[in-house]
Write a protein that holds these residues in place. Structure first.
Motif, PDB file in Angstrom:
ATOM      1  N   UNK A 131      12.447  66.025  47.552  1.00  0.00           N
ATOM      2  CA  UNK A 131      11.669  67.157  48.523  1.00  0.00           C
ATOM      3  C   UNK A 131      11.576  67.461  49.966  1.00  0.00           C
ATOM      4  N   UNK A 132      12.578  66.019  50.360  1.00  0.00           N
ATOM      5  CA  UNK A 132      12.903  65.734  51.727  1.00  0.00           C
ATOM      6  C   UNK A 132      14.365  67.017  52.031  1.00  0.00           C
ATOM      7  N   UNK A 133      14.645  66.653  50.667  1.00  0.00           N
ATOM      8  CA  UNK A 133      16.582  67.495  50.797  1.00  0.00           C
ATOM      9  C   UNK A 133      16.354  68.545  50.946  1.00  0.00           C
ATOM     10  N   UNK A 134      14.721  69.332  49.920  1.00  0.00           N
ATOM     11  CA  UNK A 134      14.926  70.600  49.625  1.00  0.00           C
ATOM     12  C   UNK A 134      13.893  71.269  50.831  1.00  0.00           C
ATOM     13  N   UNK A 135      13.657  70.536  51.689  1.00  0.00           N
ATOM     14  CA  UNK A 135      12.909  70.892  52.557  1.00  0.00           C
ATOM     15  C   UNK A 135      13.755  71.565  53.989  1.00  0.00           C
ATOM     16  N   UNK A 136      14.765  70.289  53.978  1.00  0.00           N
ATOM     17  CA  UNK A 136      16.085  69.773  54.930  1.00  0.00           C
ATOM     18  C   UNK A 136      16.793  71.382  54.747  1.00  0.00           C
ATOM     19  N   UNK A 137      17.135  71.312  53.264  1.00  0.00           N
ATOM     20  CA  UNK A 137      18.378  72.722  53.550  1.00  0.00           C
ATOM     21  C   UNK A 137      17.209  73.649  53.914  1.00  0.00           C
ATOM     22  N   UNK A 138      16.343  73.934  53.339  1.00  0.00           N
ATOM     23  CA  UNK A 138      15.675  75.414  53.676  1.00  0.00           C
ATOM     24  C   UNK A 138      14.719  75.677  54.962  1.00  0.00           C
ATOM     25  N   UNK A 139      15.013  74.567  55.762  1.00  0.00           N
ATOM     26  CA  UNK A 139      14.599  74.722  57.320  1.00  0.00           C
ATOM     27  C   UNK A 139      15.655  74.740  57.652  1.00  0.00           C
ATOM     28  N   UNK A 140      17.394  74.268  57.845  1.00  0.00           N
ATOM     29  CA  UNK A 140      18.551  74.701  58.300  1.00  0.00           C
ATOM     30  C   UNK A 140      18.776  75.975  57.738  1.00  0.00           C
ATOM     31  N   UNK A 141      18.316  76.810  56.952  1.00  0.00           N
ATOM     32  CA  UNK A 141      18.741  78.482  56.698  1.00  0.00           C
ATOM     33  C   UNK A 141      17.859  78.933  57.955  1.00  0.00           C
ATOM     34  N   UNK A 152      11.035  85.328  63.530  1.00  0.00           N
ATOM     35  CA  UNK A 152      10.439  85.192  64.465  1.00  0.00           C
ATOM     36  C   UNK A 152      11.013  83.576  65.647  1.00  0.00           C
ATOM     37  N   UNK A 153      11.651  83.266  66.311  1.00  0.00           N
ATOM     38  CA  UNK A 153      11.951  82.064  66.609  1.00  0.00           C
ATOM     39  C   UNK A 153      10.927  80.817  67.425  1.00  0.00           C
ATOM     40  N   UNK A 154       9.497  81.699  67.545  1.00  0.00           N
ATOM     41  CA  UNK A 154       8.419  80.585  67.474  1.00  0.00           C
ATOM     42  C   UNK A 154       8.013  80.390  66.013  1.00  0.00           C
ATOM     43  N   UNK A 155       7.963  80.612  65.157  1.00  0.00           N
ATOM     44  CA  UNK A 155       7.950  79.685  63.825  1.00  0.00           C
ATOM     45  C   UNK A 155       8.242  78.788  63.727  1.00  0.00           C
ATOM     46  N   UNK A 156       7.850  77.598  63.101  1.00  0.00           N
ATOM     47  CA  UNK A 156       8.205  76.506  63.009  1.00  0.00           C
ATOM     48  C   UNK A 156       8.783  76.060  61.698  1.00  0.00           C
ATOM     49  N   UNK A 157       9.856  76.315  60.565  1.00  0.00           N
ATOM     50  CA  UNK A 157      10.858  76.194  60.457  1.00  0.00           C
ATOM     51  C   UNK A 157      11.063  75.294  59.223  1.00  0.00           C
ATOM     52  N   UNK A 158      10.239  74.104  60.071  1.00  0.00           N
ATOM     53  CA  UNK A 158      10.090  73.128  58.732  1.00  0.00           C
ATOM     54  C   UNK A 158       8.730  73.090  58.339  1.00  0.00           C
ATOM     55  N   UNK A 159       7.740  73.551  59.109  1.00  0.00           N
ATOM     56  CA  UNK A 159       6.340  74.184  58.126  1.00  0.00           C
ATOM     57  C   UNK A 159       6.848  75.298  56.981  1.00  0.00           C
ATOM     58  N   UNK A 160       7.718  76.278  57.321  1.00  0.00           N
ATOM     59  CA  UNK A 160       7.678  77.192  56.616  1.00  0.00           C
ATOM     60  C   UNK A 160       8.500  76.539  55.374  1.00  0.00           C
ATOM     61  N   UNK A 161       9.734  76.387  55.504  1.00  0.00           N
ATOM     62  CA  UNK A 161      10.212  76.063  54.603  1.00  0.00           C
ATOM     63  C   UNK A 161       9.324  75.272  53.781  1.00  0.00           C
ATOM     64  N   UNK A 162       8.166  74.135  53.620  1.00  0.00           N
ATOM     65  CA  UNK A 162       7.190  73.671  53.144  1.00  0.00           C
ATOM     66  C   UNK A 162       6.585  74.824  52.267  1.00  0.00           C
ATOM     67  N   UNK A 163       6.100  75.895  52.985  1.00  0.00           N
ATOM     68  CA  UNK A 163       5.435  76.682  52.357  1.00  0.00           C
ATOM     69  C   UNK A 163       5.880  77.391  51.593  1.00  0.00           C
ATOM     70  N   UNK A 192       6.301  87.889  50.358  1.00  0.00           N
ATOM     71  CA  UNK A 192       6.668  86.670  51.425  1.00  0.00           C
ATOM     72  C   UNK A 192       7.919  86.972  52.196  1.00  0.00           C
ATOM     73  N   UNK A 193       8.925  86.456  51.852  1.00  0.00           N
ATOM     74  CA  UNK A 193       9.922  86.874  51.757  1.00  0.00           C
ATOM     75  C   UNK A 193      10.370  88.007  53.068  1.00  0.00           C
ATOM     76  N   UNK A 194       9.995  89.312  52.768  1.00  0.00           N
ATOM     77  CA  UNK A 194       9.926  90.041  54.423  1.00  0.00           C
ATOM     78  C   UNK A 194       9.060  90.041  55.373  1.00  0.00           C
ATOM     79  N   UNK A 195       7.762  89.226  55.027  1.00  0.00           N
ATOM     80  CA  UNK A 195       6.763  89.145  55.770  1.00  0.00           C
ATOM     81  C   UNK A 195       7.461  88.051  56.199  1.00  0.00           C
ATOM     82  N   UNK A 196       8.477  87.467  56.063  1.00  0.00           N
ATOM     83  CA  UNK A 196       8.746  85.661  57.155  1.00  0.00           C
ATOM     84  C   UNK A 196      10.108  86.226  57.684  1.00  0.00           C
ATOM     85  N   UNK A 197      11.289  87.131  57.070  1.00  0.00           N
ATOM     86  CA  UNK A 197      12.640  87.859  57.992  1.00  0.00           C
ATOM     87  C   UNK A 197      12.168  89.671  57.942  1.00  0.00           C
TER      88      UNK A 197
END
Length: 203
Positions: A131-141, A152-163, A192-197
């Motif tokens: 899980x941590x590795x997958x979260x980091x991969x998603x957060x990095x992207x 949007x830059x104000x989003x938390x990449x780590x939290x969004x990755x976990x979502x 969901x991806x359309x709302x995130x991106x």
């Protein structure tokens, strides 16, 4: 000269027998003897490769993950262009969903391992490791997408990755329970991806 045995291939044969049982009737009540019979070998021969059911489940899970990673790579390569963060995230998430027989069976093997890991602390670490590795991969992207103005830059990449990970797990469960069709699950994922991106940059 003794015949050379490809031990990795034999383990994969056993894993495929495990998958067939998972697909047909589930794994909770399946024994090593059941898997040996399905694989067409003796129990003693199977135990030469896997001493316990947990060892066998873990190997099958890792093998399934490698096949899923291969499908993800092929999906990205089929784009015929440099993949964007959106492309990579969507390909990974699609690879996590049980959209066909192989990925459905793979998910069922994962459920069987999860069920045992919840009860056995010694197995829990292995279940948690990826899980941590997958979260980091998603957060990095997601961070790359923020730099490109797509998220949007104000989003938390780590939290969004976990979502995103939780979304894929939840949709997978509902596909297996026939709450959603695979097509509906993909639609919800894309929504969901359309709302995130929601940035202006092209995907």
């Amino acid at each position: 000269m003794p015949k050379k045995v490809d031990h990795e291939a034999r383990r994969q044969e056993i894993s495929k027998a495990l998958w067939r049982i998972a697909s047909a009737r589930g794994l909770e009540g399946a024994s090593l003897r059941d898997v040996a019979a399905e694989a067409g070998m003796s129990l003693g021969r199977l135990q030469h490769y896997f001493r316990t059911k947990d060892e066998m489940l873990l190997f099958a899970l890792r093998y399934i993950e490698s096949l899923a990673q291969q499908r993800i790579r092929e999906r990205i390569e089929s784009l015929g262009r440099e993949p964007t963060p959106y492309d990579i995230l969507r390909a990974c998430l699609m690879g996590m969903l049980p959209l066909d027989e192989q990925s459905r069976t793979g998910f069922l093997v994962g459920v069987a391992h999860f069920h045992r890991a919840v009860r056995d602390p010694s197995l829990r670490t292995g279940a948690q490791d990826g899980i941590p590795k997958l979260r980091e991969l998603f957060a990095d992207q997601l961070r790359k997408a923020m730099e490109r103005g797509e998220v949007r830059a104000e989003r938390d990449a780590d939290d969004e990755a976990m979502v995103l990970i939780c979304l894929a797990d939840g949709l997978s469960t509902y596909i297996l329970l026939d709450v959603h069709t695979p097509e509906k699950a993909v639609q919800l994922l894309d929504m969901h991806l359309s709302g995130l991106f929601d940035g202006a940059a092209a995907r």
